[in-house]
Design an enzyme around this catalytic site. Structure first.
Site, PDB file in Angstrom:
ATOM      1  N   SER A 222       1.357  -1.588  -0.239  1.00  0.00           N
ATOM      2  CA  SER A 222       0.014  -0.082  -0.042  1.00  0.00           C
ATOM      3  C   SER A 222       0.995   1.148  -0.180  1.00  0.00           C
ATOM      4  O   SER A 222       1.512   1.253  -0.598  1.00  0.00           O
ATOM      5  CB  SER A 222      -0.613  -0.077   1.073  1.00  0.00           C
ATOM      6  N   ASP A 379     -10.317  -3.679  -4.998  1.00  0.00           N
ATOM      7  CA  ASP A 379      -9.163  -2.797  -4.822  1.00  0.00           C
ATOM      8  C   ASP A 379      -9.450  -1.547  -5.327  1.00  0.00           C
ATOM      9  O   ASP A 379      -8.422  -1.573  -6.485  1.00  0.00           O
ATOM     10  CB  ASP A 379      -8.106  -2.864  -4.785  1.00  0.00           C
ATOM     11  N   HIS A 409      -7.707  -4.875  -0.969  1.00  0.00           N
ATOM     12  CA  HIS A 409      -6.725  -3.857  -0.068  1.00  0.00           C
ATOM     13  C   HIS A 409      -6.668  -4.190   1.299  1.00  0.00           C
ATOM     14  O   HIS A 409      -6.776  -4.589   2.102  1.00  0.00           O
ATOM     15  CB  HIS A 409      -7.111  -2.923  -0.420  1.00  0.00           C
TER      16      HIS A 409
END
Length: 439
Positions: A222, A379, A409
């Site tokens: 991320s 996501d 995610h």
């Protein structure tokens, strides 16, 4: 005698008492009935709060709903704390996250774990078991996610991931505890990871940890994937750096802030764990920007056709050419004719390749190391990773794109009870397998 029931009997009026009302039962039964009604109402409210419509293909949907509801509750508590003036909402939220998951540097028989600092930056080092046949170990510098503002190298999710990597790869994993928003803003997070990694790559430090200088890679998930990508590009241009990185592995990385209407942003705008609105707010927080810009950015007013600063960069993330038709489907680009040029004037960092590695020059991409990119269908950041893979391939970089149709995610760190997801275990295994084969 009005108001009283009566009956005429043999010329006399006889007053009769009211018939007794039926009994409501003993007090204990009434209390039990009230408790049942209250419990039913609370269960209904909880179900309403927890339930969100999810695609049937997502991994463990009810478990994901519960996880998302927990995170939303923590966000609402932190927002209340902020509203009351007690603390910044991100500090409060991170306090909750770290408090529930912080883990001390506990070493096992297989993995030695120590907390130290590299050139003033806190790190947690995981050393795999020594093997006489392999005196030198390979190594990964890992950068945790959390929107540049949340989480820690010391919470159990990342501790467990790095421990597994150290043990299964017989490697040294350096997990960086970089400083977070709102204590610091862009580009300080990048400075922290660059400084710690450069320190680690010094010959004497690599020797101390018995690391092979030719087998060091970087990785992150991320926002950590964003920092790892920025780190890779910066090291690629650093002529003074003797030891080059062998691989980079980016897990659902966030790579651009110019287009919040890619197909994955449109498809997953309300999908847990990272709705579009929350991701845009993370970007604004990262740059210490103005929340008044969030709604305008969501509809791409910051990169409209009349914003000259963005015109040269739009082609580098033209998803109609960078994404396959299986991804673009029937989604249409959102390109505003007129927008708000004040946004990029006040937040020029939006157009900085250090914050948005996807928009880097082709010359910068050409000499990047072998790359692994993991993406998830559910996501908002899915297309960031796919477009970066395409740009890297076009620049001649060897890329493995690992896509999970049931992934969401953040899933890779959720592998142990009670947040154990089947896709979390599969993504972690696939990621470690690639590292084992390529590092």
């Amino acid at each position: 005698m009005s108001g009283w029931p009566s009956q005429k009997l043999a010329g006399l009026w006889v007053v009769l008492p009211f018939p007794p009302r039926p009994s409501a039962g003993p007090p204990s039964r009434r209390r039990m009935r009230s408790s049942c009604v209250l419990l039913t109402a609370l269960v209904a409210l909880a179900a309403y709060y927890i339930y969100i419509p999810l695609p049937s293909s997502v991994s463990d949907p009810w478990k994901l709903m519960l996880l998302d509801a927990t995170f939303r509750s923590a966000q609402q508590v932190s927002n209340l704390i902020h509203f009351l003036g007690l603390s910044h909402h991100l500090l409060a939220l991170n306090f909750i996250i770290v408090s529930f998951g912080k883990k001390s540097a506990w070493s096992s028989a297989q993995v030695k774990v120590t907390d130290t600092d590299f050139d003033g930056v806190e790190v947690r080092v995981f050393e795999g078991p020594p093997k006489p046949e392999e005196p030198l170990k390979r190594s990964i510098v890992y950068i945790h996610g959390g929107g540049w503002a949340l989480a820690s190298a010391k919470i159990r999710y990342y501790d467990e991931l790095c421990t597994a990597m150290a043990e299964e790869l017989n490697a040294v994993i350096v997990s960086i505890e970089y400083r977070l928003v709102p204590k610091v803003y862009f580009p300080e997070q990048i400075h922290d990871v660059v400084r710690a990694t450069k320190y680690f790559l010094q010959p004497e430090v690599l020797h101390k940890y018995s690391v092979d200088p030719g087998r060091v890679g970087i990785s992150g998930d991320s926002a950590g994937g964003n920092l790892a990508a920025a780190l890779g590009q910066q090291f690629n241009q650093d002529t003074n750096l003797k030891n080059k990185l062998k691989v980079q592995a980016l897990i659902y990385p966030v790579l651009q802030a110019l287009d919040f209407n890619t197909p994955s942003y449109q498809q997953n705008m309300n999908t847990p764990i990272l709705p579009r609105y929350v991701m845009v707010k993370y970007w604004v927080d990262y740059f210490n920007g103005n929340y008044d810009f969030v709604q305008a950015m969501i509809v791409n007013n910051h990169t409209s056709l009349d914003v000259d600063e963005a015109s040269a960069l739009r082609a580098r993330l033209n998803w109609t050419s960078l994404l396959p038709t299986s991804i673009t489907k029937n989604y249409k680009p959102v390109m505003q004719t007129t927008g708000n040029s004040r946004i990029v004037q006040e937040i020029p960092q939006l157009l900085d390749a250090r914050s948005a590695p996807l928009i880097a020059d082709q010359e910068v991409l050409q000499h990047l190391p072998k790359t692994y990119i993991l993406t998830c269908e559910h996501d908002v950041l899915r297309d960031d990773g796919i477009m970066y893979a395409k740009r890297l391939e076009s620049a001649g970089v060897e890329v493995t794109l690992d896509h999970f149709e049931d992934g969401f995610h953040g899933c890779m760190i959720f592998t142990s009870w009670p947040t154990n997801f089947s896709v979390g275990i599969r993504t972690r295994n696939s990621y470690i397998k690639w590292l084992d084969q390529n590092l």
